[in-house]
Design a protein around this motif. Sequence first.
Motif, PDB file in Angstrom:
ATOM      1  N   ALA A 123      25.346 -46.604  82.319  1.00 34.77           N
ATOM      2  CA  ALA A 123      25.454 -48.139  82.933  1.00 34.77           C
ATOM      3  C   ALA A 123      25.470 -48.038  84.401  1.00 34.77           C
ATOM      4  O   ALA A 123      24.533 -48.844  85.158  1.00 34.77           O
ATOM      5  CB  ALA A 123      26.724 -48.731  82.600  1.00 34.77           C
ATOM      6  N   VAL A 124      26.181 -47.061  84.902  1.00 33.41           N
ATOM      7  CA  VAL A 124      26.122 -46.673  86.571  1.00 33.41           C
ATOM      8  C   VAL A 124      24.835 -46.451  86.958  1.00 33.41           C
ATOM      9  O   VAL A 124      24.302 -46.786  87.955  1.00 33.41           O
ATOM     10  CB  VAL A 124      27.096 -45.874  86.684  1.00 33.41           C
ATOM     11  CG1 VAL A 124      27.055 -45.339  88.311  1.00 33.41           C
ATOM     12  CG2 VAL A 124      28.549 -46.089  86.598  1.00 33.41           C
ATOM     13  N   LEU A 125      23.967 -45.548  86.143  1.00 33.02           N
ATOM     14  CA  LEU A 125      22.720 -45.093  86.425  1.00 33.02           C
ATOM     15  C   LEU A 125      21.777 -46.476  86.531  1.00 33.02           C
ATOM     16  O   LEU A 125      21.050 -46.482  87.371  1.00 33.02           O
ATOM     17  CB  LEU A 125      22.236 -44.153  85.470  1.00 33.02           C
ATOM     18  CG  LEU A 125      22.592 -42.743  85.734  1.00 33.02           C
ATOM     19  CD1 LEU A 125      22.340 -41.671  84.494  1.00 33.02           C
ATOM     20  CD2 LEU A 125      22.331 -42.249  87.232  1.00 33.02           C
ATOM     21  N   LEU A 126      21.865 -47.576  85.626  1.00 33.43           N
ATOM     22  CA  LEU A 126      21.196 -48.687  85.426  1.00 33.43           C
ATOM     23  C   LEU A 126      21.573 -49.437  86.812  1.00 33.43           C
ATOM     24  O   LEU A 126      20.677 -50.057  87.246  1.00 33.43           O
ATOM     25  CB  LEU A 126      21.614 -49.501  84.322  1.00 33.43           C
ATOM     26  CG  LEU A 126      20.817 -50.594  84.018  1.00 33.43           C
ATOM     27  CD1 LEU A 126      19.216 -50.620  84.130  1.00 33.43           C
ATOM     28  CD2 LEU A 126      21.227 -51.363  82.925  1.00 33.43           C
ATOM     29  N   ALA A 127      22.847 -49.588  86.924  1.00 32.24           N
ATOM     30  CA  ALA A 127      23.276 -50.287  88.230  1.00 32.24           C
ATOM     31  C   ALA A 127      22.466 -49.526  89.635  1.00 32.24           C
ATOM     32  O   ALA A 127      22.057 -50.651  90.322  1.00 32.24           O
ATOM     33  CB  ALA A 127      24.664 -50.208  88.631  1.00 32.24           C
ATOM     34  N   MET A 128      22.445 -48.398  89.800  1.00 28.79           N
ATOM     35  CA  MET A 128      21.567 -47.462  90.551  1.00 28.79           C
ATOM     36  C   MET A 128      20.225 -47.842  90.903  1.00 28.79           C
ATOM     37  O   MET A 128      19.751 -48.002  91.744  1.00 28.79           O
ATOM     38  CB  MET A 128      21.944 -46.101  90.728  1.00 28.79           C
ATOM     39  CG  MET A 128      23.715 -45.718  90.900  1.00 28.79           C
ATOM     40  SD  MET A 128      23.924 -44.097  90.577  1.00 28.79           S
ATOM     41  CE  MET A 128      23.297 -43.319  92.169  1.00 28.79           C
ATOM     42  N   ALA A 129      19.745 -48.023  89.715  1.00 29.70           N
ATOM     43  CA  ALA A 129      18.263 -48.282  89.498  1.00 29.70           C
ATOM     44  C   ALA A 129      17.913 -49.542  90.067  1.00 29.70           C
ATOM     45  O   ALA A 129      16.960 -49.799  90.849  1.00 29.70           O
ATOM     46  CB  ALA A 129      17.611 -48.009  88.139  1.00 29.70           C
ATOM     47  N   PHE A 130      18.942 -50.826  89.552  1.00 30.24           N
ATOM     48  CA  PHE A 130      18.778 -51.990  90.113  1.00 30.24           C
ATOM     49  C   PHE A 130      18.994 -51.981  91.700  1.00 30.24           C
ATOM     50  O   PHE A 130      18.216 -52.770  92.335  1.00 30.24           O
ATOM     51  CB  PHE A 130      19.724 -52.938  89.477  1.00 30.24           C
ATOM     52  CG  PHE A 130      19.865 -54.292  89.799  1.00 30.24           C
ATOM     53  CD1 PHE A 130      18.891 -55.156  89.791  1.00 30.24           C
ATOM     54  CD2 PHE A 130      20.978 -54.801  90.644  1.00 30.24           C
ATOM     55  CE1 PHE A 130      18.938 -56.522  90.145  1.00 30.24           C
ATOM     56  CE2 PHE A 130      21.109 -56.033  91.040  1.00 30.24           C
ATOM     57  CZ  PHE A 130      20.111 -56.817  90.804  1.00 30.24           C
ATOM     58  N   ASP A 131      19.786 -51.256  92.194  1.00 27.60           N
ATOM     59  CA  ASP A 131      19.972 -51.312  93.640  1.00 27.60           C
ATOM     60  C   ASP A 131      18.798 -50.793  94.357  1.00 27.60           C
ATOM     61  O   ASP A 131      18.272 -51.284  95.263  1.00 27.60           O
ATOM     62  CB  ASP A 131      21.208 -50.338  93.926  1.00 27.60           C
ATOM     63  CG  ASP A 131      21.159 -49.972  95.581  1.00 27.60           C
ATOM     64  OD1 ASP A 131      21.752 -50.592  96.218  1.00 27.60           O
ATOM     65  OD2 ASP A 131      20.874 -48.786  95.875  1.00 27.60           O
ATOM     66  N   ARG A 132      18.142 -49.816  93.975  1.00 29.96           N
ATOM     67  CA  ARG A 132      16.753 -49.277  94.482  1.00 29.96           C
ATOM     68  C   ARG A 132      15.770 -50.166  94.215  1.00 29.96           C
ATOM     69  O   ARG A 132      14.851 -50.350  95.240  1.00 29.96           O
ATOM     70  CB  ARG A 132      16.328 -47.745  93.905  1.00 29.96           C
ATOM     71  CG  ARG A 132      17.181 -46.831  94.200  1.00 29.96           C
ATOM     72  CD  ARG A 132      17.547 -46.342  95.671  1.00 29.96           C
ATOM     73  NE  ARG A 132      18.282 -47.345  96.171  1.00 29.96           N
ATOM     74  CZ  ARG A 132      18.146 -47.463  97.492  1.00 29.96           C
ATOM     75  NH1 ARG A 132      17.267 -46.942  98.386  1.00 29.96           N
ATOM     76  NH2 ARG A 132      19.374 -48.062  98.277  1.00 29.96           N
ATOM     77  N   TYR A 133      15.760 -51.086  93.124  1.00 31.37           N
ATOM     78  CA  TYR A 133      14.762 -52.031  92.911  1.00 31.37           C
ATOM     79  C   TYR A 133      14.789 -53.243  93.893  1.00 31.37           C
ATOM     80  O   TYR A 133      13.710 -53.581  94.584  1.00 31.37           O
ATOM     81  CB  TYR A 133      14.978 -52.601  91.565  1.00 31.37           C
ATOM     82  CG  TYR A 133      14.021 -53.869  91.458  1.00 31.37           C
ATOM     83  CD1 TYR A 133      12.585 -53.928  90.986  1.00 31.37           C
ATOM     84  CD2 TYR A 133      14.736 -55.132  91.433  1.00 31.37           C
ATOM     85  CE1 TYR A 133      12.049 -55.146  90.849  1.00 31.37           C
ATOM     86  CE2 TYR A 133      14.047 -56.377  91.191  1.00 31.37           C
ATOM     87  CZ  TYR A 133      12.792 -56.439  90.949  1.00 31.37           C
ATOM     88  OH  TYR A 133      11.965 -57.425  90.438  1.00 31.37           O
ATOM     89  N   VAL A 134      16.046 -53.562  94.017  1.00 31.11           N
ATOM     90  CA  VAL A 134      16.126 -54.626  95.066  1.00 31.11           C
ATOM     91  C   VAL A 134      16.063 -53.965  96.596  1.00 31.11           C
ATOM     92  O   VAL A 134      15.341 -54.931  97.432  1.00 31.11           O
ATOM     93  CB  VAL A 134      17.551 -55.328  95.087  1.00 31.11           C
ATOM     94  CG1 VAL A 134      18.057 -56.250  96.066  1.00 31.11           C
ATOM     95  CG2 VAL A 134      18.160 -55.727  93.518  1.00 31.11           C
TER      96      VAL A 134
END
Length: 326
Positions: A123-134
Motif C-alpha cells: 500500500a505504501v508503494l501505491l501511495a508513492m506511485a500516487f505521489d509521483r502521479y500528482v
Amino acid sequence: MGLLPANSTASGSNSDTRMAGCLLIGIPGLEHLHIWLSIPLCTMYVAALAGNGILLCVILSQPSLHEPMYIFLSMLASTDVLLSTSTMPKALANFWLGSSHISFDGCLTQMFFIHFLFVADSAVLLAMAFDRYVAICSPLRYATILTSMVIGKIATATLTRSFIIMFPSIFLLKRLHYCRINIIAHTFCEHMGIARLSCSDISINVWYGLAAALLSTGLDIIFIIISYVHILRAVFRLPSPDARSKALNTCGSHVCVILLFYVPALFSVFAYRFGGRRIPRYVHILLANLYVVIPPMLNPIIYGVRTKQILKGAKEMFSNIIKESK
C-alpha cells in the motif's frame, strides 16, 4: 507436554499442537548449511536495519525533506524494518542455537505481522506511485492535493486495510482442529504453513488467502501500472528533453523499488503454486528468507544513490553530528 514428531498418528484432539506449539525446522534439505546461510542473512539484516535507520534519521532531522515523497519513503523504511525484524531474529536463533520451538499463539502472531506488513508495504508503494502521479501530472495542484491531512488519512487507510484483510486469518486458523503433527518446514510461520498442520478441511483458508492477495497486492499492482501509464504519457508530452529526463529520474528510484518488491514476490507465489516438484522446497524457503532482507537492504541504497536531496540531507546530518561531537 513434549513436542511430537512429524510422523505421529493424527488425532482428533485440538489441543495437541496448540499446547505443544510448533517446530520451525528451517530450510529442509539444507540443514547442514544453516550456519553458513546465516552469515549472509545476518549481514543483510544488519545492513537493512542500519540503512533504513539512517534513512529515517535523515528524513526526520532535515526540515527540507518533510515533503510527501519523503514522508512516504519514511513509511516504507519503517515497514521494511518491521517486516525483516518479524522474521530474521527467530530464523537466526534457529540457525545458531537450534531454537526451533515457537508457541502456537506466538506462531499466529508472527504470521499476522508478516502478512500485515507485506500488505502495508504494498500500500505504501501505491501511495508513492500516487505521489509521483500528482507531482508530474498535476504539479500546480501538488501542494493542495497532498496536504498533511491527506497524508495522515493515507497512512491510516494503509494500516486499517492491512488489519481488516489479515485479522480474519487468525480466526480461520483458530477454528481448525489440529493433529499431532506440529512441524513446519520453514524458518517462519505463514498462513498456509500453519493451516497444513490441521486435520480439518482447509479449503476456506486457501481461498481466503488467494482472495486477500488479489484484493490487496493484486489491486495495488494494477493501480500502480495505471499511475505509471499516465505518468509516462505526461512525461513524453513535455516539450524539453531536459524536463523529460528530470521527470523520469524522479520516478526512477521508485520504479526500482517497485520491481525489487513485486518481482521476487510474484516469482515466489507462482513458483510455489505452479512449480510443483520441479522446484525443490528449499528453493522456495530460501527465496522467502532472501525476500524479507534484500529489498529492505537495497531500498535505502537505491534512494540514497539516486536522490540528491537524500544525499545532501545525509551529508548535513553527519556534518552536524561531527560538529556537535567536537
